[in-house]
Design a protein around this motif. Structure first.
Motif, PDB file in Angstrom:
ATOM      1  N   LYS A  32      -0.674   5.924  -6.125  1.00  0.00           N
ATOM      2  CA  LYS A  32      -0.224   5.186  -4.969  1.00  0.00           C
ATOM      3  C   LYS A  32       0.699   3.976  -5.158  1.00  0.00           C
ATOM      4  CE  LYS A  32      -4.940   5.081  -1.914  1.00  0.00           C
ATOM      5  NZ  LYS A  32      -5.340   4.617  -1.763  1.00  0.00           N
ATOM      6  N   GLN A 109      -1.723  -3.902  -1.552  1.00  0.00           N
ATOM      7  CA  GLN A 109      -2.086  -2.536  -2.495  1.00  0.00           C
ATOM      8  C   GLN A 109      -3.394  -3.080  -3.316  1.00  0.00           C
ATOM      9  OE1 GLN A 109      -1.988   0.789  -2.592  1.00  0.00           O
ATOM     10  NE2 GLN A 109      -3.950   1.380  -3.926  1.00  0.00           N
ATOM     11  N   GLN A 146      -1.549   7.498   1.829  1.00  0.00           N
ATOM     12  CA  GLN A 146      -0.972   9.000   1.326  1.00  0.00           C
ATOM     13  C   GLN A 146       0.429   9.299   1.025  1.00  0.00           C
ATOM     14  OE1 GLN A 146      -3.287  11.893   0.540  1.00  0.00           O
ATOM     15  NE2 GLN A 146      -5.497  10.039   2.224  1.00  0.00           N
TER      16      GLN A 146
END
Length: 361
Positions: A32, A109, A146
């Protein structure tokens, strides 16, 4: 031999399906992060290229005005300086936007537990490089982070049916040994469609597994008789209520499909749809004949039914050409076996089919 072929084909289909499912697993955190970095670099490169290209076009336009006498040389130089400055500022601003967007995604993230979702920022730029549209939407879950290009392949259930027949080389359909309306085919299978190009869907590859059932009904009260290596049509001793010969094939079709599509986005994925669009598919198939049978119904004083599962000297390998013209999910479908139905030294007789095909999501 044919039983072994069926088992092998089944194992191959299971392996293929498991492989496809494995490829759909969730990507790792590192992947990612790499995708975010890749997107940032691409955005910076595109911004630089686009602004330089726009600047070159504007300079050429200014030079033309100077040559035509609509601007003086001094006015032209001044306009070029302003254009260059504007391009430099546009590049600077667009790079800053790309950097900030990447930092936002990377920050989320690092600790997704403190958020109920994340945010996706999409931008559209006008020709001069300024932002024409800015859209920020909340994502529902992490799977939407994604790579939007991972949905390049989709699967369909394929159903087809229609008229079937077989001809010798040079024989007319009017002289066929088989009934035109009574001889039919049926096909059912699973197909995957993958777009060939990363950012375009005009060309797709469609491939998978299909079971084909090709039926032939002989004319003139006849049926197939196997005599050693020879298989021929002979007249039956009683009046036949039904005479049907059927070949069952397991094949792997592959088609190149062309046609327009609409583009959108769903759940963070880039999505192309061919719903309601015209499509052309052309290609072929190859596989195995996994069985043949003949059914006879007649009356010799009592109603009788006979089923014969002899090999009838048919060829074990099946291969041919096929194509379709489709609008939406319904298509006009044709296929032609390049292999003769019966092996040498029998007369070469090639099966062909024409009917409707449905690709069901």
């Amino acid at each position: 031999m044919k039983t072994i072929i069926i088992y092998v084909a089944f194992l191959l289909s299971v392996f293929t399906i498991n492989t496809v499912n494995a490829q759909k697993q969730k990507i790792t955190e590192q992947e990612k992060i790499e995708n975010i970095e890749k997107t940032r670099k691409e955005a910076i490169e595109n911004a630089t290229k686009e602004e330089k290209h726009n600047l070159e076009k504007e300079i050429r336009y200014i030079d033309n005005l100077v040559r035509e006498g609509k601007l003086s040389k001094e006015e032209g130089e001044e306009k070029k300086k302003k254009a260059a400055k504007r391009a430099a500022e546009n590049i600077k601003n667009r790079i800053a936007i790309a950097e900030n967007n990447a930092e936002l995604l990377l920050r989320e993230q690092e600790d997704t537990t403190s958020y109920h979702g994340s945010y996706l920022m999409t931008m559209e730029f006008a020709e001069n490089g300024k932002i024409a549209d800015l859209n920020i939407k909340k994502r529902i879950n992490d799977t939407e982070l994604q790579d939007p290009d991972t949905k390049r392949t989709k699967s369909d259930l394929v159903l087809a049916f229609g008229f079937n027949n077989a001809l010798e080389d040079g024989q007319s359909i009017n002289d066929s040994d088989f009934k035109l309306a009574g001889s039919r085919f049926f096909e059912i299978g699973l197909a995957w469609t993958t777009r060939v190009f990363e950012n375009s869907n005009w060309l797709r590859v469609k491939y998978g597994f299909s079971f084909q059932l090709n039926g032939l009904k002989p004319t003139d009260n006849r049926y197939f008789v196997q005599d050693g290596d020879i298989t021929r049509l002979e007249e039956f001793e009683y009046d036949l209520d039904k005479s049907k010969f059927r070949m069952d094939n397991l094949v792997m079709p592959i088609h190149f499909e062309i046609g327009p599509s609409s583009r959108g986005e769903a759940n963070g994925y880039r999505k192309y749809s061919t719903e309601g669009k015209f499509k052309i598919g052309f290609g072929g198939y190859g596989g195995f004949n996994i069985g043949e049978r003949q059914k006879l119904k007649f009356n010799d004083g009592d109603d009788q039914k006979k089923k014969n599962k002899s090999s009838f000297n048919t060829n074990d390998l099946v291969y041919g050409l096929s194509g379709y013209l489709s609008f939406g999910g319904t298509a006009l479908y044709a296929k032609y076996d390049l292999n003769p139905i019966f092996s040498s030294p029998n007369t070469e007789l090639n099966n062909f089919s024409l009917g409707l095909r449905f690709d069901i999501d």
